[in-house]
Design a protein around this motif. Structure first.
Motif, PDB file in Angstrom:
ATOM      1  N   LEU A 144     -44.552  72.684  17.455  1.00 15.41           N
ATOM      2  CA  LEU A 144     -44.036  72.977  18.788  1.00 15.41           C
ATOM      3  C   LEU A 144     -42.858  72.045  19.043  1.00 15.41           C
ATOM      4  O   LEU A 144     -43.002  70.820  18.990  1.00 15.41           O
ATOM      5  CB  LEU A 144     -45.145  72.701  19.822  1.00 15.41           C
ATOM      6  CG  LEU A 144     -44.721  72.794  21.276  1.00 15.41           C
ATOM      7  CD1 LEU A 144     -44.413  74.238  21.655  1.00 15.41           C
ATOM      8  CD2 LEU A 144     -45.821  72.241  22.179  1.00 15.41           C
ATOM      9  N   SER A 189     -40.954  56.834  17.104  1.00 19.00           N
ATOM     10  CA  SER A 189     -40.077  56.582  18.222  1.00 19.00           C
ATOM     11  C   SER A 189     -40.412  57.441  19.449  1.00 19.00           C
ATOM     12  O   SER A 189     -40.195  57.014  20.581  1.00 19.00           O
ATOM     13  CB  SER A 189     -38.630  56.865  17.798  1.00 19.00           C
ATOM     14  OG  SER A 189     -38.527  58.190  17.306  1.00 19.00           O
ATOM     15  N   SER A 190     -40.956  58.623  19.243  1.00 20.60           N
ATOM     16  CA  SER A 190     -41.091  59.527  20.398  1.00 20.60           C
ATOM     17  C   SER A 190     -42.214  59.152  21.361  1.00 20.60           C
ATOM     18  O   SER A 190     -42.295  59.700  22.461  1.00 20.60           O
ATOM     19  CB  SER A 190     -41.275  60.969  19.930  1.00 20.60           C
ATOM     20  OG  SER A 190     -40.157  61.361  19.188  1.00 20.60           O
ATOM     21  N   LYS A 208     -42.304  51.700  12.076  1.00 17.88           N
ATOM     22  CA  LYS A 208     -42.534  52.395  10.802  1.00 17.88           C
ATOM     23  C   LYS A 208     -41.521  51.897   9.785  1.00 17.88           C
ATOM     24  O   LYS A 208     -40.319  51.883  10.066  1.00 17.88           O
ATOM     25  CB  LYS A 208     -42.329  53.887  10.982  1.00 17.88           C
ATOM     26  CG  LYS A 208     -43.397  54.556  11.774  1.00 17.88           C
ATOM     27  CD  LYS A 208     -42.997  55.994  11.947  1.00 17.88           C
ATOM     28  CE  LYS A 208     -43.953  56.713  12.824  1.00 17.88           C
ATOM     29  NZ  LYS A 208     -43.361  57.951  13.330  1.00 17.88           N
ATOM     30  N   SER A 221     -48.598  60.946   6.707  1.00 15.62           N
ATOM     31  CA  SER A 221     -48.303  62.008   7.674  1.00 15.62           C
ATOM     32  C   SER A 221     -48.436  63.357   6.974  1.00 15.62           C
ATOM     33  O   SER A 221     -47.661  63.666   6.061  1.00 15.62           O
ATOM     34  CB  SER A 221     -46.884  61.844   8.230  1.00 15.62           C
ATOM     35  OG  SER A 221     -46.562  63.024   8.940  1.00 15.62           O
ATOM     36  N   THR A 263     -48.040  66.223   8.570  1.00 16.80           N
ATOM     37  CA  THR A 263     -46.972  67.069   9.109  1.00 16.80           C
ATOM     38  C   THR A 263     -45.687  66.884   8.304  1.00 16.80           C
ATOM     39  O   THR A 263     -44.984  67.834   7.993  1.00 16.80           O
ATOM     40  CB  THR A 263     -46.723  66.749  10.592  1.00 16.80           C
ATOM     41  OG1 THR A 263     -47.951  66.903  11.299  1.00 16.80           O
ATOM     42  CG2 THR A 263     -45.684  67.662  11.203  1.00 16.80           C
ATOM     43  N   LYS A 264     -45.393  65.622   7.978  1.00 16.78           N
ATOM     44  CA  LYS A 264     -44.132  65.348   7.277  1.00 16.78           C
ATOM     45  C   LYS A 264     -44.324  65.188   5.774  1.00 16.78           C
ATOM     46  O   LYS A 264     -43.371  64.955   5.040  1.00 16.78           O
ATOM     47  CB  LYS A 264     -43.480  64.100   7.876  1.00 16.78           C
ATOM     48  CG  LYS A 264     -43.179  64.325   9.355  1.00 16.78           C
ATOM     49  CD  LYS A 264     -42.231  63.335   9.957  1.00 16.78           C
ATOM     50  CE  LYS A 264     -41.823  63.845  11.341  1.00 16.78           C
ATOM     51  NZ  LYS A 264     -41.064  62.899  12.118  1.00 16.78           N
ATOM     52  N   ALA A 317     -51.799  65.143  15.977  1.00 14.75           N
ATOM     53  CA  ALA A 317     -51.959  66.238  15.014  1.00 14.75           C
ATOM     54  C   ALA A 317     -53.185  65.942  14.153  1.00 14.75           C
ATOM     55  O   ALA A 317     -54.302  66.349  14.470  1.00 14.75           O
ATOM     56  CB  ALA A 317     -50.689  66.367  14.185  1.00 14.75           C
ATOM     57  N   ASN A 318     -52.974  65.146  13.123  1.00 18.40           N
ATOM     58  CA  ASN A 318     -54.081  64.826  12.206  1.00 18.40           C
ATOM     59  C   ASN A 318     -54.750  63.491  12.509  1.00 18.40           C
ATOM     60  O   ASN A 318     -55.728  63.125  11.864  1.00 18.40           O
ATOM     61  CB  ASN A 318     -53.559  64.846  10.771  1.00 18.40           C
ATOM     62  CG  ASN A 318     -53.164  66.249  10.357  1.00 18.40           C
ATOM     63  OD1 ASN A 318     -54.018  67.081  10.065  1.00 18.40           O
ATOM     64  ND2 ASN A 318     -51.873  66.544  10.397  1.00 18.40           N
ATOM     65  N   GLY A 319     -54.208  62.755  13.439  1.00 12.40           N
ATOM     66  CA  GLY A 319     -54.842  61.515  13.886  1.00 12.40           C
ATOM     67  C   GLY A 319     -54.594  60.321  12.986  1.00 12.40           C
ATOM     68  O   GLY A 319     -55.109  59.227  13.226  1.00 12.40           O
ATOM     69  N   GLU A 320     -53.776  60.506  11.948  1.00  9.50           N
ATOM     70  CA  GLU A 320     -53.601  59.409  10.987  1.00  9.50           C
ATOM     71  C   GLU A 320     -52.847  58.217  11.590  1.00  9.50           C
ATOM     72  O   GLU A 320     -53.125  57.074  11.243  1.00  9.50           O
ATOM     73  CB  GLU A 320     -52.892  59.914   9.717  1.00  9.50           C
ATOM     74  CG  GLU A 320     -53.731  60.883   8.901  1.00  9.50           C
ATOM     75  CD  GLU A 320     -55.036  60.261   8.394  1.00  9.50           C
ATOM     76  OE1 GLU A 320     -55.001  59.124   7.922  1.00  9.50           O
ATOM     77  OE2 GLU A 320     -56.090  60.922   8.494  1.00  9.50           O
ATOM     78  N   ALA A 321     -51.910  58.490  12.481  1.00  8.38           N
ATOM     79  CA  ALA A 321     -51.177  57.385  13.112  1.00  8.38           C
ATOM     80  C   ALA A 321     -52.123  56.561  13.983  1.00  8.38           C
ATOM     81  O   ALA A 321     -52.084  55.319  13.972  1.00  8.38           O
ATOM     82  CB  ALA A 321     -50.017  57.930  13.937  1.00  8.38           C
ATOM     83  N   LYS A 350     -52.625  68.892  19.535  1.00  2.00           N
ATOM     84  CA  LYS A 350     -52.794  70.168  18.849  1.00  2.00           C
ATOM     85  C   LYS A 350     -54.263  70.232  18.435  1.00  2.00           C
ATOM     86  O   LYS A 350     -54.672  69.684  17.412  1.00  2.00           O
ATOM     87  CB  LYS A 350     -51.827  70.253  17.673  1.00  2.00           C
ATOM     88  CG  LYS A 350     -50.368  70.298  18.170  1.00  2.00           C
ATOM     89  CD  LYS A 350     -49.383  70.646  17.084  1.00  2.00           C
ATOM     90  CE  LYS A 350     -49.292  69.525  16.096  1.00  2.00           C
ATOM     91  NZ  LYS A 350     -48.352  69.810  15.000  1.00  2.00           N
TER      92      LYS A 350
END
Ligand code: G4P
Length: 189
Positions: A20, A59-60, A81, A98, A100-101, A128-132, A156
């Motif tokens: 998104l 950063s976001s 990071k 990550s 996603t990336k 997303a996947n909670g890894e962060a 998500k």
């Protein structure tokens, strides 16, 4: 948070089943009034937790975390990071994957800014996947800090992040929970 859901429906762009884009108010241009409203939502939910520090991940996450730190009147610490390990006695660091990336990064924090006994609220833009979040929680454990809660702007819910965080017994509050994404489709839980 109804205002946020409306903003997502009005301005969000669902690229596919996974991504998104919210560049117009969160990830590129920032709607500062919305950030203040977001901070109030997080404050009302977590205000009894005796939070003494807000932490985010660059950063976001910085925009909503800054507003939330202002609302709580406590410092904001930004986890950094790095592309590769920079082992140093002055830093905590942990490797995060990550999905996603499809890449790994090193999450780091200066030992100066995380103190034993800190009661932390972690704020991030997406879950997303909670890894962060898991990576940040490893750093807090090493620093003898307590992760009192996790505040997420957009979750998500069809990805496994929330489950992983709940399994650790951490209080998580997401302002918008998306159950389904597809090209031009956005559905909330
Ligand atoms: P996880 O921490 O929950 O496991 O998430 P994952 O690694 O899979 O993805 C994290 C990165 O991808 C974050 O950006 C996050 O903001 C971004 N991301 C995940 N899903 C979406 C999405 O649907 N839309 C958008 N716009 N971003 C998404 P980052 O690597 O931390 O970079 P930054 O943007 O914060 O600098």
């Amino acid at each position: 948070m109804e205002l946020l859901k409306k903003k997502i429906l009005d301005e969000g762009i669902a690229l596919d089943k996974n991504i998104l884009k919210v560049d117009s108010f969160l990830n590129h241009q920032v709607d500062v009034n919305l950030m203040m409203d977001i901070s109030t939502e997080f404050y009302n939910y977590f205000k009894l937790k005796k939070i003494n520090k807000i932490v985010t991940i660059e950063s976001s996450g910085i925009a909503p975390a800054f507003a939330t730190a202002y609302r709580f009147n406590v410092p904001l610490v930004i986890l950094k990071k790095q592309q590769s390990s920079i082992l140093s006695d002055e830093l905590y660091e942990t490797k995060v994957h990550s999905f996603t990336k499809n890449s790994d990064y090193m999450l780091t924090a200066s030992k100066k800014f995380l103190n034993q006994g800190d009661n932390i609220l972690l704020i991030d833009d997406f879950l997303a996947n909670g890894e962060a979040v898991l990576g940040a929680s490893r750093i807090f454990k090493e620093a003898n800090c307590n992760l009192a809660g996790v505040g997420i702007v957009i979750e998500k819910s069809f990805q496994p992040g929330r489950d992983k965080i709940e399994k650790m017994g951490i209080d998580i509050y997401s302002l918008a929970r998306i159950s389904k994404l597809d090209k031009n489709v956005i559905e909330f839980k």
